[in-house]
Design a protein around this motif. Sequence first.
Motif, PDB file in Angstrom:
ATOM      1  N   ILE A 255      48.207  39.837  -3.836  1.00 58.50           N
ATOM      2  CA  ILE A 255      48.886  40.263  -2.604  1.00 58.50           C
ATOM      3  C   ILE A 255      49.803  39.164  -2.061  1.00 58.50           C
ATOM      4  O   ILE A 255      50.250  39.231  -0.923  1.00 58.50           O
ATOM      5  CB  ILE A 255      47.871  40.691  -1.523  1.00 58.50           C
ATOM      6  N   GLY A 256      50.052  38.151  -2.882  1.00 59.14           N
ATOM      7  CA  GLY A 256      51.012  37.120  -2.484  1.00 59.14           C
ATOM      8  C   GLY A 256      50.420  35.866  -1.916  1.00 59.14           C
ATOM      9  O   GLY A 256      51.143  35.025  -1.366  1.00 59.14           O
ATOM     10  N   LEU A 257      49.104  35.699  -2.039  1.00 58.70           N
ATOM     11  CA  LEU A 257      48.471  34.505  -1.518  1.00 58.70           C
ATOM     12  C   LEU A 257      48.702  33.333  -2.478  1.00 58.70           C
ATOM     13  O   LEU A 257      48.380  33.420  -3.660  1.00 58.70           O
ATOM     14  CB  LEU A 257      46.970  34.745  -1.345  1.00 58.70           C
ATOM     15  N   VAL A 258      49.263  32.275  -1.951  1.00 62.80           N
ATOM     16  CA  VAL A 258      49.479  31.073  -2.749  1.00 62.80           C
ATOM     17  C   VAL A 258      48.314  30.138  -2.497  1.00 62.80           C
ATOM     18  O   VAL A 258      48.108  29.668  -1.373  1.00 62.80           O
ATOM     19  CB  VAL A 258      50.811  30.384  -2.383  1.00 62.80           C
ATOM     20  N   THR A 259      47.517  29.885  -3.523  1.00 66.91           N
ATOM     21  CA  THR A 259      46.344  29.028  -3.374  1.00 66.91           C
ATOM     22  C   THR A 259      46.627  27.641  -3.945  1.00 66.91           C
ATOM     23  O   THR A 259      47.435  27.480  -4.859  1.00 66.91           O
ATOM     24  CB  THR A 259      45.133  29.638  -4.093  1.00 66.91           C
ATOM     25  N   ASP A 260      45.951  26.640  -3.388  1.00 69.50           N
ATOM     26  CA  ASP A 260      46.126  25.266  -3.847  1.00 69.50           C
ATOM     27  C   ASP A 260      45.623  25.100  -5.276  1.00 69.50           C
ATOM     28  O   ASP A 260      46.123  24.281  -6.033  1.00 69.50           O
ATOM     29  CB  ASP A 260      45.368  24.303  -2.921  1.00 69.50           C
ATOM     30  N   GLU A 261      44.613  25.860  -5.631  1.00 74.01           N
ATOM     31  CA  GLU A 261      44.047  25.783  -6.971  1.00 74.01           C
ATOM     32  C   GLU A 261      43.364  27.104  -7.274  1.00 74.01           C
ATOM     33  O   GLU A 261      43.043  27.876  -6.384  1.00 74.01           O
ATOM     34  CB  GLU A 261      43.028  24.646  -7.068  1.00 74.01           C
ATOM     35  N   THR A 262      43.195  27.398  -8.537  1.00 68.36           N
ATOM     36  CA  THR A 262      42.500  28.623  -8.930  1.00 68.36           C
ATOM     37  C   THR A 262      41.351  28.257  -9.844  1.00 68.36           C
ATOM     38  O   THR A 262      41.400  27.272 -10.579  1.00 68.36           O
ATOM     39  CB  THR A 262      43.441  29.601  -9.658  1.00 68.36           C
ATOM     40  N   SER A 263      40.316  29.072  -9.801  1.00 67.47           N
ATOM     41  CA  SER A 263      39.125  28.814 -10.599  1.00 67.47           C
ATOM     42  C   SER A 263      39.103  29.742 -11.797  1.00 67.47           C
ATOM     43  O   SER A 263      39.375  30.945 -11.665  1.00 67.47           O
ATOM     44  CB  SER A 263      37.865  29.045  -9.766  1.00 67.47           C
ATOM     45  N   PRO A 264      38.755  29.234 -12.957  1.00 71.69           N
ATOM     46  CA  PRO A 264      38.625  30.110 -14.131  1.00 71.69           C
ATOM     47  C   PRO A 264      37.374  30.970 -14.015  1.00 71.69           C
ATOM     48  O   PRO A 264      36.376  30.558 -13.407  1.00 71.69           O
ATOM     49  CB  PRO A 264      38.504  29.120 -15.287  1.00 71.69           C
ATOM     50  N   VAL A 265      37.431  32.149 -14.570  1.00 75.56           N
ATOM     51  CA  VAL A 265      36.247  33.003 -14.592  1.00 75.56           C
ATOM     52  C   VAL A 265      35.255  32.407 -15.579  1.00 75.56           C
ATOM     53  O   VAL A 265      35.601  32.121 -16.720  1.00 75.56           O
ATOM     54  CB  VAL A 265      36.612  34.439 -15.018  1.00 75.56           C
TER      55      VAL A 265
END
Length: 355
Positions: A255-265
């Motif tokens: 939905i367009g959220l820019v996150t500082d980091e993403t976590s792998p599944v």
Amino acid sequence: LPAEQVARLHHRTEGWAAGLRLAAIALRRAADPAGFIADFSGDERSMADYLTGELLAGFSPEMLDFLRAASVCTQLSTGLAVALTERQDAARLLDDLGRETALIERQVSDTYRIHPLLRTYLVANLERHRPERHRWLHTAAARWWIEAGEPEHGLRHAERSGDGEHLRTLLRDTGVVLLLRGEFGAVRAALDVVRPEDRSSDPHLGLIAALTHVDERALPAAAAALRQVRSVWPSDAGPRLRTFRASVELLGRCIGLVTDETSPVPADTEAVAPELRTLMHASRGIAAVSLDGGDNSELAQSDLDLALRLARTHAFTFAEVQVSCTAALLAASRCDYDGMVDAAEEAIRAASQIA
């Protein structure tokens, strides 16, 4: 009164003649009729006087205690009535009371219902004079509803019990299930009751809050919740928590959220609960369609199919709607218009089941 207010008053009294008459008398001295009607309950002074003087005066103290205990729930099955009143003969007593007054009714589904004006008077009286008993009864009701597989009712009673730890535990255990069913209101109401410091220090509650914000398309609130989660993230987080975080971050990006980091599944998702597996496959399938444009359509279809199977198996109706809508978009991108129509019709069918 305007017709709208008359209809609202009729709804609150359910057409009970004595209740309507007492409300009409009290309205003569009400400075704000609309506010009076909105708040009108059995605890209103003239209504309470009538109930105590005319209806309840002939009941024994034991029977009044029984009625107060039963009044904390709007609907009472026999099992719930026994759990609350601690009386094995609860159904017989309710039947006897139903013959004495029309304000206690046995319904077709073999449940009992106390008229809302009588029930609200009894609950207010219990909370005022026996607050510890009032809290215990709501805790008992919460536990009964959870065991009965109705966590939305359990959460509402946990909110009223004043037991913050119990409420937080129920939210951790049932929050994702309720969100996948579409019970966003129940989850938001429970989150509002949790103290801000407790919510911000618990990554699981923070992720539940973030997921509700994602559903609302409230990007700043969702981003703030995820930042808070990262700030208290445990170094030994298990598969359940890591799967939850990765899924919420994926949906946020959709939905367009820019996150500082993403976590792998995490790879070991088979060990997590069905609701988190459903959320994980749904988020991956939705992300593959909305972020990647369905470039890897086979992988996207695989995730969507798995999510749909889990959603139907576990009655996660809201998730079923979302996944079916995404499957329709994926079929359209492949020019599979029959598949698009079928998936869209499935989404409509599932949506019609959500109250």
